[in-house]
Design a protein around this motif. Sequence first.
Motif, short mmCIF file in Angstrom:
data_model
loop_
_atom_site.label_atom_id
_atom_site.label_comp_id
_atom_site.label_asym_id
_atom_site.label_seq_id
_atom_site.Cartn_x
_atom_site.Cartn_y
_atom_site.Cartn_z
N TYR A 121 14.85 39.17 66.76
CA TYR A 121 14.64 40.60 66.69
C TYR A 121 14.35 41.02 65.26
O TYR A 121 15.01 40.57 64.31
CB TYR A 121 15.86 41.37 67.22
N SER B 133 5.39 40.88 64.27
CA SER B 133 6.79 40.59 64.62
C SER B 133 7.05 39.09 64.64
O SER B 133 8.09 38.62 64.17
CB SER B 133 7.13 41.20 65.98
N ALA C 44 9.95 46.80 61.62
CA ALA C 44 9.25 47.41 62.75
C ALA C 44 8.39 48.58 62.29
O ALA C 44 7.27 48.78 62.78
CB ALA C 44 10.26 47.87 63.80
N GLN D 259 12.91 50.29 68.07
CA GLN D 259 13.69 49.11 67.69
C GLN D 259 15.13 49.48 67.38
O GLN D 259 16.07 48.75 67.72
CB GLN D 259 13.04 48.43 66.48
N HIS E 292 16.80 50.06 70.66
CA HIS E 292 16.91 48.80 71.39
C HIS E 292 18.06 47.96 70.85
O HIS E 292 18.87 47.42 71.63
CB HIS E 292 15.60 48.04 71.29
#
Length: 376
Positions: free
Chosen positions: A103, A92, A109, A250, A253
Amino acid sequence: MGSPFEGNFVAGHAAAASVAFVLSSSLTHPLDTLKTLLQVGAGPKQKLSISQVLDRARSVSGIAGLYNGLGWSTMAMVSGMGARFGVFEILSAFYTDGREDTYVYVSEAMLAGIAAGAIEAVVRTPSELVKHRKQAASTSNSSILRTIKSWPDSTSIVSKFLPRYTSDVKAWSHTVGLLSSLPTNHSNLDAALKLYPWMLTGSGRPPLASFVNGPSDIVSLEGWSALWRGLRAGIARDCFYGGFFFAVWQFLHIGMLTWKALDMVPPPRSINEVGPVSPLASSLAAGFSGVVAAAASHPFDTAKTRLQCIVEPKYISMERKFLKWKASGNWIERVAGLSPADRNLLLRGIGLRMACSGVASFTLVATYLLAVKHLL
């Protein structure tokens, strides 16, 4: 009075993670044991129900038997999740290097989760092998190992090893001399035969996995390579699990952050200005992600569990190498480590594993965030 970890960032997070791992493993281990027993006990003409497995475990080892292998389960969780989240965070950081927003995208992800899952499978496979053997022992009666007496009572020994066999002490002594390195006048045949467990079945076949459930027993009978049995199925399982887990988490989120940004005045310029979501929301997202990931990867989990509960002595593995034995099935099954005989059994215990994964993920994240808040 301040926290003992105040000012020590690394120690505080390590303590929080330890508490979360132990609590999560303790809560979900009985469900995991039932799931393992359903997978191992299934056959082409035998499909046990949860109640049948539970009754069998209670009658043989009691409720405490559902916690067989808890220590190995915790060890597998600590090593596996440590590798999973560690590799994911590294990848990441690589993805977000130089970006204004910190992000990662959902696709990134998923790719990071797949890579993390491969590393996780390698790290946790030995601990899982012992854990599965311990769990299988919760429904197996090992009293035969305690009822064998001594060498002078050879007639009763032979009758226990070989039912409906006419006892012949001379023939038995000669057989022992041929099949093992024991001298025929061995003074303690009881203890010596336990070093050759396949002889205890009376048929020349390897023993049950429940009788070979310790690391030393496994290495002695099956060799060091047995600790990584089922690795290909494990890699496939953890790659699917890691990819779906981090992608769904993800996605949820980012969705929660976007929803939170709608009520902010003035509107944030980037997602970094929104701030973190609530611990409860993050824990629920992790739990739901665990359920989805478990459903997507369950066939490979069944294949790995069944493979690890098969005892394969070293001499059998050596014969297969000499004969250049090739696994049966199509190329997908050979690459992923699936057995064609298990095609109709791959979904056994899927409900239990989804529940186990969801509860474990929710408990792990919620306990970790709560512990960090109080410790730091």
